[in-house]
Each structure stands twice: as structure tokens, then as C-alpha cells.
Design an enzyme around this catalytic site. Structure first.
Site, short mmCIF file in Angstrom:
data_model
loop_
_atom_site.label_atom_id
_atom_site.label_comp_id
_atom_site.label_asym_id
_atom_site.label_seq_id
_atom_site.Cartn_x
_atom_site.Cartn_y
_atom_site.Cartn_z
N THR A 133 0.85 -1.18 0.00
CA THR A 133 0.00 0.00 0.00
C THR A 133 0.88 1.24 0.00
O THR A 133 1.91 1.28 0.69
CB THR A 133 -0.96 0.01 1.21
OG1 THR A 133 -1.76 1.20 1.18
CG2 THR A 133 -0.21 -0.04 2.53
N HIS A 181 2.50 -11.51 14.31
CA HIS A 181 3.55 -12.08 15.14
C HIS A 181 3.28 -13.54 15.51
O HIS A 181 4.17 -14.24 15.99
CB HIS A 181 3.69 -11.25 16.42
CG HIS A 181 5.09 -11.15 16.93
ND1 HIS A 181 6.04 -12.12 16.69
CD2 HIS A 181 5.73 -10.19 17.66
CE1 HIS A 181 7.18 -11.77 17.25
NE2 HIS A 181 7.02 -10.61 17.85
#
Length: 392
Positions: free
Chosen positions: A311, A363
Site C-alpha cells: 500500500t 507475530h
């Protein structure tokens, strides 16, 4: 004899749609392949066209109604008699055929409705130049640019506070749901780095004209970022993976989504197999997607899938941001504005065009070491584009 007009067959990822706009009224002449209805889904606006010359004899699903895949939405009767008679009558009278125009905001296409609502312009005041006299976004913009004659400013009472309530589109609601889910369902973390854009800027300046002449596509920065991300994904396959329940799915291909802003909201069309694409193919693909996004022509298939997303908030002037994951992907790269800054180079201060990079990652899937390594790999490839081009 009346025939049924049905909603398109939606892909498995789309449960239903909403009737956004009927462009034709019952009894109004319509030509073959002319758009008679827009159906808005969570991802795209689908156009329903007339199967032949004729007219609608009944509208079964009104604007705002929810429709399922292949559900009947109207009854249609073929026969161009009414349209032909109108054209003949106009011609015999010495005038060009006139097509009846819709005169209310609700009759317009979604993008046009938005432009009219935001500008406060009445549909009846705009001269339509589209097919069948329909109003386009450009017509609204041109109307706004005209100098107003004998217009009395709208008087608002002192202290009066104006509010406008507009229903959220299905796409905007879906985007909101996905972004909220990403923040609630993932262990999202963002790591940052910066890249010296001078080598790519010099390379682009030297070859952009020859590149465009040979390939017919403008040489921008996105192709370098897509190819650098693809190479980094090869080195760090966890960033190209996704989580499916308790399973980790490692993808052996590289489908990179490129976030594009449109009038209806943020959409993410996907470039397939970017490891096999040339720089020219990447630039052409992004350009084609951007044009389709502006016109609302992106298909559901073009926005389905993807193993990684890029993006670019820099196009709007963003210097730094933390992009939100596009689930079920585990990584998204944020590009930003190129800003000249004083940098220490070999003990000397130089003014260099720098860009901050941000990698948001899940994560649960990706450790900090891998995330940082991935971002550093992109940085090094961009700062030495010869290695990227020569696959070193």
C-alpha cells in the site's frame, strides 16, 4: 413474451448483493447491452445489462433490496418498437433523437450519486454526456467548474450546525469489518526502516522515456517495489504464508495485491505470479487496475486471493503510517512520501531523497528477526537496483 432478468452468479466468497440503482423505469425503452441496474456487493459493483432491445415490464427487487446469486430481479420484454417510434418521430420533426434523462440523485450510478451529494448539485441541473444522456462524474466536475450566474448564497443562521447522514456502502462496511477483525484477531506488529531512493530515481530518470516508448507503459516506482518484495518473499517464505485455523499455509507462488483508492473505498486488485512478470508487465497491470478502480470495473476475481499486499500512502503525502493486515495474509508493506533529508554518508552530511518503509506482520506467524530481515532485504535491493535487475 416477458423474460426474467436475474442477478449475476456471485462467486463463493460473495453471499449476496444489494440493488444500488435502477437506471431504467418500467416501460422506458432500453437498447441491447445497455446497463439497466447496478448491484453492489462487498467487493465490487456489478452491472446488469439488457438482453435485447425492449423495456422493463416489472421491477421485482427495488433499490436497497438484498438479492441472492441468480435471483430474479425484474421482468423484461423484448421489442424495440417504442424506441424506434420515438427516434422516427424526432427525426421527422427535424430534431435529433432525444433520450429521456433521469432527474434525481437516486437515479444515478453510485459514483455519480456520491459526487452529486458531496457537491450539493441537483441531478436535473447537470447536462449528461454519457450513453443515453446519463450523467458522469466528469459532468458533475465540469458543472462545478462553471461560473455561477445570478446565484444567491445559501444563508445559514448564525450558530446553526449542519449535519448530513449518509448510509454506509456495502464496500465501506465490509472494509470496516475486515480492518476491525485484523486488529482483533491477529498479533499485529509493525517494524520500520528507511530507503535511499536516489539510485532508483536516477535509473528511472535515465530510462523512463525509452521504457515508455518501447513498452507503452510509464516507468514508476511500484514495479521496483513489487519486484523487490517478490525477491524478499522468496528469501523469507513465512511472510508469504497465511494462517488457516491451526494450520500454516506456505504459498509456492507470489500474488501481490496493490491497494488502490477509489470513490467507493479501498480496493486491492492482485498481480498474479509476480516472479514471472517483467517490470513493464507490472507497470501495465497496475495502470490497468487503477483505471478499472476509477471506473468501478474491477471484477471480483481480480480482487480475490493474494499472498502479500503493498500500500502506498505516499501518493497522498503520508510520511509514516502503520498499515493494517489484509487477512488472511501475514504481511503488508507500507510505502510513503519521498522526503529529502540530511543523511550521514561516509562521515559526510548529504541531502538524500529518503522514504520510510513500514512492514506490519502477524507475530503469531512471523518472528521479529524474520520481519526485520525481510524489510532490510527490500531496502538493500532498492538501494542497489542492479542486484534486483540482475537477480543477484
Amino acid at each position: 413474451m416477458a423474460t426474467e432478468i436475474k442477478a449475476p452468479v456471485f462467486p463463493e466468497s460473495v453471499a449476496d448483493g444489494t440493488i444500488a440503482t435502477w437506471h431504467k423505469k418500467v416501460g422506458e425503452p432500453v437498447s441491447r447491452d445497455e446497463v439497466i441496474c447496478d448491484i453492489e456487493t462487498d467487493k465490487v459493483v456489478l452491472e446488469v445489462v439488457a438482453p435485447a432491445d425492449g423495456s422493463l415490464v416489472a421491477i421485482i427487487k427495488d433499490e436497497g433490496d438484498t438479492v441472492l446469486s441468480d435471483e430474479v430481479i425484474a421482468q423484461f420484454e423484448a421489442g424495440a418498437g417504442a424506441a424506434v417510434e420515438q427516434a422516427v418521430a424526432q427525426t421527422q420533426a427535424g430534431a435529433a433523437p432525444v433520450v429521456e434523462r433521469t432527474e434525481t440523485v437516486s437515479d444515478q450510478a453510485p459514483a455519480v450519486r456520491k459526487a452529486l451529494t458531496e457537491s450539493g448539485i441537483a441531478a436535473a441541473d447537470v447536462q449528461g454526456t454519457g450513453r443515453g444522456g446519463r450523467i458522469t462524474k466528469e459532468d458533475v466536475a465540469n458543472h462545478q467548474a462553471k461560473p455561477a450566474a445570478n446565484v444567491t448564497p445559501l444563508s445559514v443562521a448564525v450558530g446553526e450546525r449542519i449535519e448530513k447522514r449518509v448510509p454506509m456502502t456495502r464496500l465501506r462496511k465490509r472494509v470496516a469489518e475486515r480492518l476491525l477483525a485484523a486488529t482483533q484477531e491477529t498479533a499485529m506488529l509493525t517494524t520500520f526502516n528507511e530507503v535511499n531512493m536516489k539510485p532508483i530515481m536516477e535509473l528511472r530518470k535515465q530510462y523512463k522515456d525509452a521504457f515508455e516508448k518501447r513498452h507503452g507503459a510509464r516507468l514508476g516506482f511500484m514495479s521496483f517495489f513489487v519486484k523487490a518484495a517478490t525477491e524478499a518473499l522468496k528469501r523469507y517464505p513465512a511472510v508469504n504464508a497465511s494462517i488457516d485455523g491451526d494450520d500454516i499455509v506456505y504459498h509456492g507462488y507470489y500474488d501481490i495485491g496493490v491497494a488502490v483508492s477509489s470513490d467507493r473505498g479501498l480496493v486491492v486488485p492482485v498481480l498474479r505470479d509476480t516472479d514471472r512478470m517483467s517490470y513493464a508487465e507490472v507497470e501495465s497491470g497496475i495502470g490497468a487496475y487503477a483505471a478499472k478502480a476509477r471506473d468501478g470495473k474491477l471484477s471480483i476475481e481480480e480482487m480475490t486471493g493474494g499472498t502479500f499486499t503493498i500500500t502506498n500512502g505516499g501518493t497522498f503525502g503520508s510520511l509514516l503510517s502503520t498499515p493494517i493486515l489484509n487477512q488472511p495474509q501475514t504481511g503488508i508493506l507500507g510505502m510513503h512520501k519521498i522526503q529529502e533529508r540530511p543523511m550521514a554518508v561516509n562521515g559526510q552530511v548529504e541531502i538524500l531523497p529518503m522514504m520510510y518503509l513500514a512492514l506490519s506482520y502477524d507475530h503469531r506467524m512471523i518472528d521479529g528477526k524474520e520481519a526485520v530481515g525481510f524489510l532490510v532485504a527490500i531496502k538493500e535491493l532498492l538501494e542497489e537496483p542492479a542486484k534486483l535487475i540482475l537477480d543477484l
